[in-house]
Design a protein around this motif. Structure first.
Motif, short mmCIF file in Angstrom:
data_model
loop_
_atom_site.label_atom_id
_atom_site.label_comp_id
_atom_site.label_asym_id
_atom_site.label_seq_id
_atom_site.Cartn_x
_atom_site.Cartn_y
_atom_site.Cartn_z
N ARG A 51 20.00 51.15 40.05
CA ARG A 51 18.62 51.12 40.58
C ARG A 51 18.11 52.53 40.83
N ALA A 52 18.98 53.40 41.32
CA ALA A 52 18.59 54.79 41.54
C ALA A 52 18.28 55.49 40.22
N VAL A 53 19.10 55.23 39.20
CA VAL A 53 18.84 55.81 37.88
C VAL A 53 17.47 55.34 37.38
N CYS A 54 17.18 54.07 37.55
CA CYS A 54 15.90 53.51 37.10
C CYS A 54 14.72 54.13 37.84
N GLN A 55 14.93 54.53 39.09
CA GLN A 55 13.85 55.16 39.87
C GLN A 55 13.48 56.53 39.34
N VAL A 59 13.44 54.08 32.39
CA VAL A 59 14.34 53.11 31.77
C VAL A 59 13.51 51.92 31.28
N PRO A 60 13.67 51.53 30.02
CA PRO A 60 12.90 50.39 29.49
C PRO A 60 13.21 49.10 30.26
N PRO A 61 12.22 48.25 30.39
CA PRO A 61 12.42 46.99 31.13
C PRO A 61 13.61 46.16 30.64
N ARG A 62 13.92 46.20 29.36
CA ARG A 62 15.03 45.39 28.84
C ARG A 62 16.38 45.84 29.39
N LEU A 63 16.47 47.07 29.91
CA LEU A 63 17.72 47.57 30.47
C LEU A 63 17.76 47.51 31.99
N ARG A 64 16.65 47.19 32.61
CA ARG A 64 16.61 47.19 34.09
C ARG A 64 17.34 46.04 34.68
#
Length: 64
Positions: A51-55, A59-64
């Motif tokens: 989640r921190a990496v995504c922040q 990151v594309p939605p398909r990998l979230r």
């Protein structure tokens, strides 16, 4: 999230060679100024680290 899934997503987003380097070197504010590797070594869950990496990354939605 299992650690294997975390690394699969990291490699899918950053590429095989860069994922490990980014995880070792990039300091994330959402992880209290730690790197991915430091946070995982200190017992942070793979899910919260992801989640921190995504922040901080697009990151594309398909990998979230």
């Amino acid at each position: 999230m299992r650690l294997t899934e975390f690394w699969r997503r990291m490699r899918a987003h950053f590429g095989d060679a860069y994922a490990d380097s980014w995880a070792r070197d990039y300091v994330l504010a959402p992880l209290d100024g730690r790197t991915v590797m430091q946070a995982l070594a200190e017992g942070e869950s793979a899910k919260s680290v992801w989640r921190a990496v995504c922040q901080v990354e697009d990151v594309p939605p398909r990998l979230r």
